[in-house]
Design an enzyme around this catalytic site. Structure first.
Site, PDB file in Angstrom:
ATOM      1  N   SER A 301       3.506 -14.771   1.278  1.00 13.68           N
ATOM      2  CA  SER A 301       4.536 -14.372   0.321  1.00 13.68           C
ATOM      3  C   SER A 301       4.159 -14.648  -1.131  1.00 13.68           C
ATOM      4  CB  SER A 301       5.854 -15.061   0.686  1.00 13.68           C
ATOM      5  OG  SER A 301       6.286 -14.595   1.934  1.00 13.68           O
ATOM      6  N   ASP A 312      -5.983  -7.618  -8.016  1.00 11.59           N
ATOM      7  CA  ASP A 312      -5.820  -6.246  -8.500  1.00 11.59           C
ATOM      8  C   ASP A 312      -6.254  -6.101  -9.950  1.00 11.59           C
ATOM      9  OD1 ASP A 312      -4.930  -5.388  -6.089  1.00 11.59           O
ATOM     10  OD2 ASP A 312      -2.922  -4.792  -6.748  1.00 11.59           O
ATOM     11  N   LYS A 326       2.916 -11.215   4.600  1.00 12.28           N
ATOM     12  CA  LYS A 326       4.371 -11.042   4.559  1.00 12.28           C
ATOM     13  C   LYS A 326       4.757 -10.406   3.229  1.00 12.28           C
ATOM     14  CE  LYS A 326       8.748 -13.461   4.328  1.00 12.28           C
ATOM     15  NZ  LYS A 326       8.930 -13.242   2.892  1.00 12.28           N
TER      16      LYS A 326
END
Length: 449
Positions: A301, A312, A326
């Site tokens: 999470s 990214d 998750k």
């Protein structure tokens, strides 16, 4: 009503929340359940109360019905009893009133994993692996209860209490012939989710165990402390292995520390609606030193949000094993009777638009931890290679010395970290990569090459 959102995936002990910016995000629908359905529920409840073979508590039946109803949804939606809801709130704040010990169950008894430095438990001399064989919450013999077959939640409830009150616990240790009493005064304990060690004077290692209300503040303070020895970092290792998640806003702020701009994460509710974006701001951004992020299957999470956002934006190299995967957001809704509802309300997505749900964060460099067999090999003494006294015929044999038991070692946190470092293959690989990274980057710099 204050609503909070959680992004955590594993054990309940790691639960944490986030205040939602949109206070009106969750409004009760006017289209409630039909009276016919409610009548069916109350009819069954009435029949059980009237005719079941044993007396049963109406409260237990209602809570059981709620748990059963929510179990039909996703695995992260659940009913939180009053006790569990309070426990979740304490975990979020990282503060509680008690002794200051981490406990587990071993051989049927509550056992100390480690006393927290500076707490009443540590000052009283409690040690790792001490068995707590009895707890006397009022510090009187009459209140004593054996911990054999006691679950951890029961033990925690007995040991916690108002600051300044006394508790008596019976401790059994390997060196004791019988349990010894320890009377300890409870205090307010703050557990930080951030710990730091210096690999070298310009390479801090920061461990984020979960995302609590003070995580970003504690992280900034740790980085400031690291700069006291060296103003510019050669690199940073951010360890989020076994980090079950926590407050979404803290995950966003931690990622924001290392990103100047751009999207960090966004979430979408039912049918793709209620989209919410969180972006980085240039204020307070850390310098652009190399970062290595450590993750594993216990990273879930909120920790996946940080690792994924930095990956990214190509701001950090992610090392370790794939994460938990998750990608949903839960909102904690307090109920009128002091209990709570943990409800999945949205899915979140990384800046590239990818979801983590089931896909997981894949590390840039996969590194498996040492297996148990490999660790046992590391513990063996190195094979002697040179000729010495023991090779002479008729030499005296030294008396065998028993190693110092681990529980009797008096180590500081720093000494323990340095002793365990060679057994952590993922961390040692991260250190090697970080050092190589800085060496090769200098080759591209004409002023330093």
């Amino acid at each position: 009503m204050k609503l909070r959102t959680i992004v955590t995936g594993l054990a309940l002990t790691g639960l944490v929340f986030l205040s939602l910016n949109g206070g009106g995000l969750l409004r009760s629908s006017h289209a409630g359940p039909s009276y016919q359905d409610l009548a069916l529920l109350t009819s069954v409840l009435h029949l059980v109360r009237q005719h079941y073979v044993k007396d049963v508590s109406e409260r237990d039946l209602v809570e059981g019905a709620l748990e059963g109803m929510l179990d039909t949804l996703d695995p992260h939606t659940s009913y939180l009893s009053r006790d569990l809801y309070k426990e979740v709130q304490r975990d979020t704040k990282g503060e509680f009133e008690g002794l200051g010990i981490e406990i587990t169950k071993r051989d049927g008894y509550v056992t100390i994993v480690a006393p927290i430095d500076g707490t009443p438990a540590a000052l009283a001399g409690l040690r790792a692996r001490d068995q707590i064989v009895a707890v006397c919450p009022d510090a009187t013999e009459e209140s004593c209860k054996s911990t054999q077959d006691m679950n951890l939640m029961e033990a925690v409830k007995l040991m916690r209490g108002p600051r300044g009150t006394k508790i008596l616990i019976q401790i059994m240790r390997k060196s004791f012939t019988s349990p010894q009493p320890y009377t300890i005064k409870r205090a307010s304990i703050r557990v930080s989710s951030v710990t730091m060690h210096m690999i070298e004077e310009d390479i801090p290692y920061v461990r984020l165990s979960q995302f609590q209300e003070r995580t970003t503040i504690d992280l900034q303070e740790a980085l400031d402390a690291a700069r006291e020895s060296h103003s510019e970092f050669r690199g940073l290792i951010l360890d989020m292995r076994d980090n079950p998640g926590g407050l979404l806003d803290q995950a966003v702020r931690v990622a924001d520390l290392f990103l100047e701009d751009g999207l960090i994460v966004f979430s979408e509710g039912r049918g793709g609606g209620n989209r919410m974006d969180w972006s980085a701001k240039s204020d307070g951004t850390e310098p652009g030193y190399p970062i290595v992020v450590l993750v594993n299957g216990g990273s879930a999470s909120a920790s996946e949000i940080v690792a994924g956002a930095l990956q990214d934006h190509r701001r950090a190299l992610v090392i370790g094993t794939e994460t938990f995967g998750k990608g949903s957001v839960q909102t904690i809704i307090p109920l009128e009777d002091g209990s709570g509802l943990r409800l999945t309300t949205a899915l979140y997505y990384l800046p590239s638009g990818r979801s983590i749900q089931e896909v997981r964060i894949q590390p840039d460099v996969g590194v498996e931890p040492y297996s148990q067999r490999e660790l046992e090999g590391l513990d063996k003494p190195a094979e002697r290679k040179s000729f010495g006294e023991e090779d002479l015929e008729g030499h005296f044999t030294a008396e065998k010395q028993d190693p110092v038991p681990e529980e009797l070692r008096s180590e500081t946190k720093e000494q323990r970290f340095q002793r365990q470092l060679p057994k952590d293959r993922q961390l040692t690989r991260a250190i090697d990569l970080l050092k190589s990274w800085t060496i090769f980057s200098k080759l591209d710099d004409p002023e330093t090459s």
